[in-house]
Design an enzyme around this catalytic site. Structure first.
Site, PDB file in Angstrom:
ATOM      1  N   GLU A 116       7.768 -15.575   0.379  1.00  0.00           N
ATOM      2  CA  GLU A 116       9.354 -15.855   0.600  1.00  0.00           C
ATOM      3  C   GLU A 116       9.758 -15.688   1.642  1.00  0.00           C
ATOM      4  O   GLU A 116      10.805 -14.849   2.004  1.00  0.00           O
ATOM      5  CB  GLU A 116       9.790 -14.469  -0.353  1.00  0.00           C
ATOM      6  CG  GLU A 116       9.827 -14.384  -1.039  1.00  0.00           C
ATOM      7  CD  GLU A 116      10.088 -13.038  -2.179  1.00  0.00           C
ATOM      8  OE1 GLU A 116      10.582 -12.331  -0.949  1.00  0.00           O
ATOM      9  OE2 GLU A 116      10.585 -12.885  -3.085  1.00  0.00           O
ATOM     10  N   GLU A 158      10.012  -3.214   4.717  1.00  0.00           N
ATOM     11  CA  GLU A 158       9.799  -2.075   3.731  1.00  0.00           C
ATOM     12  C   GLU A 158       9.059  -1.382   5.128  1.00  0.00           C
ATOM     13  O   GLU A 158       9.763   0.132   4.850  1.00  0.00           O
ATOM     14  CB  GLU A 158       8.168  -2.787   3.406  1.00  0.00           C
ATOM     15  CG  GLU A 158       8.625  -3.611   2.313  1.00  0.00           C
ATOM     16  CD  GLU A 158      10.328  -1.976   0.353  1.00  0.00           C
ATOM     17  OE1 GLU A 158       9.444  -0.903   0.500  1.00  0.00           O
ATOM     18  OE2 GLU A 158      10.927  -3.146  -0.046  1.00  0.00           O
ATOM     19  N   ILE A 164       2.824  -6.091   7.973  1.00  0.00           N
ATOM     20  CA  ILE A 164       3.649  -6.047   8.973  1.00  0.00           C
ATOM     21  C   ILE A 164       4.738  -5.340   9.246  1.00  0.00           C
ATOM     22  O   ILE A 164       4.891  -4.667   8.726  1.00  0.00           O
ATOM     23  CB  ILE A 164       4.373  -7.389   8.585  1.00  0.00           C
ATOM     24  CG1 ILE A 164       5.362  -7.739   7.668  1.00  0.00           C
ATOM     25  CG2 ILE A 164       3.140  -8.642   8.152  1.00  0.00           C
ATOM     26  CD1 ILE A 164       6.170  -9.025   7.788  1.00  0.00           C
ATOM     27  N   LYS A 218      12.200   0.117   6.937  1.00  0.00           N
ATOM     28  CA  LYS A 218      12.648   1.376   5.935  1.00  0.00           C
ATOM     29  C   LYS A 218      12.096   2.650   5.719  1.00  0.00           C
ATOM     30  O   LYS A 218      12.826   3.663   6.386  1.00  0.00           O
ATOM     31  CB  LYS A 218      12.498   0.706   4.591  1.00  0.00           C
ATOM     32  CG  LYS A 218      13.277   1.488   3.437  1.00  0.00           C
ATOM     33  CD  LYS A 218      13.330   0.955   1.708  1.00  0.00           C
ATOM     34  CE  LYS A 218      12.320   0.445   1.482  1.00  0.00           C
ATOM     35  NZ  LYS A 218      12.138   0.219  -0.118  1.00  0.00           N
ATOM     36  N   LEU A 251      -1.821  -7.216   0.120  1.00  0.00           N
ATOM     37  CA  LEU A 251      -3.052  -5.757   0.270  1.00  0.00           C
ATOM     38  C   LEU A 251      -3.217  -5.578  -1.255  1.00  0.00           C
ATOM     39  O   LEU A 251      -4.546  -5.595  -1.427  1.00  0.00           O
ATOM     40  CB  LEU A 251      -2.198  -4.359   0.457  1.00  0.00           C
ATOM     41  CG  LEU A 251      -2.491  -2.776   0.528  1.00  0.00           C
ATOM     42  CD1 LEU A 251      -4.015  -3.038   2.080  1.00  0.00           C
ATOM     43  CD2 LEU A 251      -2.405  -2.122   0.475  1.00  0.00           C
ATOM     44  N   VAL A 252      -2.537  -6.168  -2.164  1.00  0.00           N
ATOM     45  CA  VAL A 252      -2.969  -5.731  -3.477  1.00  0.00           C
ATOM     46  C   VAL A 252      -2.974  -6.916  -4.597  1.00  0.00           C
ATOM     47  O   VAL A 252      -2.404  -7.864  -4.449  1.00  0.00           O
ATOM     48  CB  VAL A 252      -2.504  -4.328  -4.464  1.00  0.00           C
ATOM     49  CG1 VAL A 252      -2.386  -3.265  -4.190  1.00  0.00           C
ATOM     50  CG2 VAL A 252      -0.789  -5.028  -4.144  1.00  0.00           C
ATOM     51  N   HIS A 277       2.832 -12.562   1.069  1.00  0.00           N
ATOM     52  CA  HIS A 277       4.226 -12.831   0.565  1.00  0.00           C
ATOM     53  C   HIS A 277       5.495 -12.983   1.477  1.00  0.00           C
ATOM     54  O   HIS A 277       6.409 -13.768   0.409  1.00  0.00           O
ATOM     55  CB  HIS A 277       4.580 -11.058  -0.065  1.00  0.00           C
ATOM     56  CG  HIS A 277       7.017 -10.892  -0.577  1.00  0.00           C
ATOM     57  ND1 HIS A 277       7.314 -10.360   0.017  1.00  0.00           N
ATOM     58  CD2 HIS A 277       6.091 -10.106  -1.464  1.00  0.00           C
ATOM     59  CE1 HIS A 277       8.559 -10.260  -0.972  1.00  0.00           C
ATOM     60  NE2 HIS A 277       7.538 -10.557  -1.586  1.00  0.00           N
ATOM     61  N   HIS A 306       2.134 -10.315  -7.994  1.00  0.00           N
ATOM     62  CA  HIS A 306       2.204 -11.690  -6.556  1.00  0.00           C
ATOM     63  C   HIS A 306       1.448 -12.490  -7.418  1.00  0.00           C
ATOM     64  O   HIS A 306       1.451 -13.714  -7.561  1.00  0.00           O
ATOM     65  CB  HIS A 306       2.820 -11.616  -5.360  1.00  0.00           C
ATOM     66  CG  HIS A 306       4.406 -11.502  -5.322  1.00  0.00           C
ATOM     67  ND1 HIS A 306       5.466 -12.072  -5.916  1.00  0.00           N
ATOM     68  CD2 HIS A 306       5.169  -9.981  -4.564  1.00  0.00           C
ATOM     69  CE1 HIS A 306       6.749 -10.980  -5.218  1.00  0.00           C
ATOM     70  NE2 HIS A 306       6.195 -10.004  -5.172  1.00  0.00           N
TER      71      HIS A 306
END
Length: 514
Positions: free
Chosen positions: A184, A94, A90, A97, A211-212, A154, A216
């Site tokens: 979260e 991150e 999305i 950033k 993705l991986v 996530h 989590h």
């Protein structure tokens, strides 16, 4: 050094993972798909998680580059064109950033082109929804109970958290036997459990919408020993749970989507010709015009004369349909036959939205100029100081003839209007944007005798208290809306400490020798 003039770099950027099993199936498989598609590009890898980069270095002595390090390396190697594909899901923290870092390097390369992350356009959401539908049908086809797939995302504190709700709504709207919630963000697992029970679901196929399938997925989602894991929470709620430990990067359709996103970006730019450096400069001319801080009478004679010879003037809007602040400044000087184009420049944290806006407006400006028009863009203050104009300039350089006309900066006007000296003789002065931490702002104040604090509105009270503690309250001046309607001047900045709100256009000047 090898001649790099025609060499292109492919930089694939992901969050990263310390789990080698899922890394090979997801990140590296996506990278291979991109490498196989763009065979003329030299491949490079980068991750945005400094923590994971450090852990991998300590554990495996493997060196993964942070995006700024990767771009520095490409500069050192002499690359002129860089094509970047994000493996982020999305346009969240991150991703933004990453884009902030990339934006700092755009002027250093001839071309930087970025493919969008997984979920950006409406078509992207429909594409991923179709994949979830296909996987869910396969998961539940042999169940003898009323079942569904549950996907754990996530989540983020960034406003892009709406991406997850957008997928979940599509699933519900299309009666797909699947639910999505986040660790979260929103929707939360409690929201999802409500609908699972409401819909009479008995068995759950639990999957990571990540993705991986790393920490989590293995702990927060499927941890056997953790009472707070989704597996144990769902079991405690009475559901039968079957875990599927596949990151969505393992699905070929997701791998293909990342390839498609970068391909789309390249094809779009090629069609528009925006990045063709060999196109001749022709037609009219583009003018970037500084309006000064807010008072029409503070515009330069050159700026006023330039407005008078324009065919088209672009006016930035912070909100769609909102008033253009700079239009009020230039209105006294506009001819009745001048074509005005008010265009929305998003003031948001969504870098993708801003980039798409800048790209679209730049293309429109280029078309106007190449059709022989004299085109202007007005910018509050000075065009080269914290101005959206710089992002347009970056996209227009070498494509049209450009002249930039400076404007009076707000802090120069504040100093002059209030007889508040900025600096004398050999005194250094710094202009500092207060977007970082208070520790950083305090360090800047300690380091210079004269400092202009801009973008202070979110931290005004804290900054005033910090200046009081340093004994600088009487060496400071604070002005809101300089040279505009509603201007407020505080020669004693302590008087402004308890205001309910602070204007976006607020500046504090400190001169320790004043």
């Amino acid at each position: 050094m090898e001649d790099m003039k025609n060499k292109k770099a492919l930089l694939v950027i992901s969050f990263g993972t310390t789990h080698m099993d899922t890394r090979q199936k997801t990140i590296e498989t996506c990278e291979k798909k991109l490498r196989d598609r763009f065979t003329d590009f030299d491949f490079y890898r980068s991750w945005t998680s400094k923590m994971i980069i450090k852990k991998l270095k300590n554990r495996d002595n493997e060196e993964i580059l942070y995006p700024s390090q990767a771009l520095d390396l490409l500069l050192e190697k002499g690359y002129k064109e860089v094509y970047i594909q994000s493996l982020h899901l999305i346009c969240g923290e991150e991703y933004n950033k990453m884009m902030n870092i990339i934006d700092n390097y755009r002027h250093k390369f001839d071309k930087i082109l970025v493919g969008r992350p997984l979920l950006t356009s409406l078509e992207d959401y429909d594409y991923v929804t179709d994949l979830i539908k296909e996987v869910s049908l396969e998961d539940t086809k042999s169940d003898d109970k009323k079942s569904a797939s549950v996907w754990m995302g996530h989540g983020t504190g960034h406003h892009a958290h709406a991406s997850y709700a957008a997928i979940d709504y599509r699933l519900s709207r299309n009666s797909i036997k699947a639910y999505l919630a986040t660790i979260e963000g929103y929707p939360e697992i409690e929201d999802m459990i409500f609908f699972l029970k409401k819909d009479g679901i008995e068995k759950i196929h639990l999957r990571p919408f990540l993705l991986v399938a790393g920490d989590h997925a293995k702990n927060d989602m499927a941890g056997q020993e953790d009472d707070d894991s989704w597996l144990n929470i769902l079991k405690a709620e009475g559901f039968e749970v079957e875990v599927h430990m596949e990151g969505i990067g393992e699905f070929e359709s997701i791998q293909d989507k990342f390839v498609e996103n970068l391909t789309d970006a390249i094809e779009e730019e090629n069609e528009i010709g925006l990045l063709d450096q060999d196109l001749p400069l022709e037609g009219g001319k583009f003018y970037g015009i500084g309006t000064g801080p807010g008072d029409s009478k503070l515009m330069t004679v050159k700026a006023v004369k330039t407005l008078d010879k324009l065919d088209i003037l672009y006016l930035p809007q912070a909100r769609i349909g909102g008033d253009s602040r700079v239009r009020k400044i230039v209105d006294p000087y506009l001819r009745p036959d001048l074509v005005l184009k008010e265009r929305h420049f998003p003031m948001s944290y969504d870098n993708q939205e801003k980039i798409e806006s800048w790209d679209a407006i730049s293309r429109e400006i280029i078309d106007d100029v190449r059709n022989g028009k004299e085109v202007g863009f007005v910018s509050l203050g000075d065009p080269m100081l914290y101005s959206t104009y710089v992002y347009l300039l970056d996209r227009l350089v070498d494509k049209v003839d450009i002249e930039t006309i400076p404007g009076l900066s707000s802090f120069s006007n504040i100093a002059a209007t209030n007889n508040f000296p900025l600096a004398m003789d050999t005194d250094p002065m710094v202009i500092y944007p207060c977007t970082g931490s208070m520790k950083e702002i305090s360090r800047a104040v300690d380091s210079f005798d004269s400092i202009v604090l801009m973008k202070v509105y979110k931290k005004c009270k804290q900054i005033i208290e910090m200046l009081e503690a340093k004994g600088l309250a009487d060496k400071s001046i604070m002005v809101s809306n300089s040279a505009m309607d509603g201007e407020e001047v505080y020669r004693d900045i302590s008087q402004a400490k308890d205001l309910d709100t602070y204007s976006y256009f607020t500046t504090i000047i400190v001169n320790k020798k004043n």
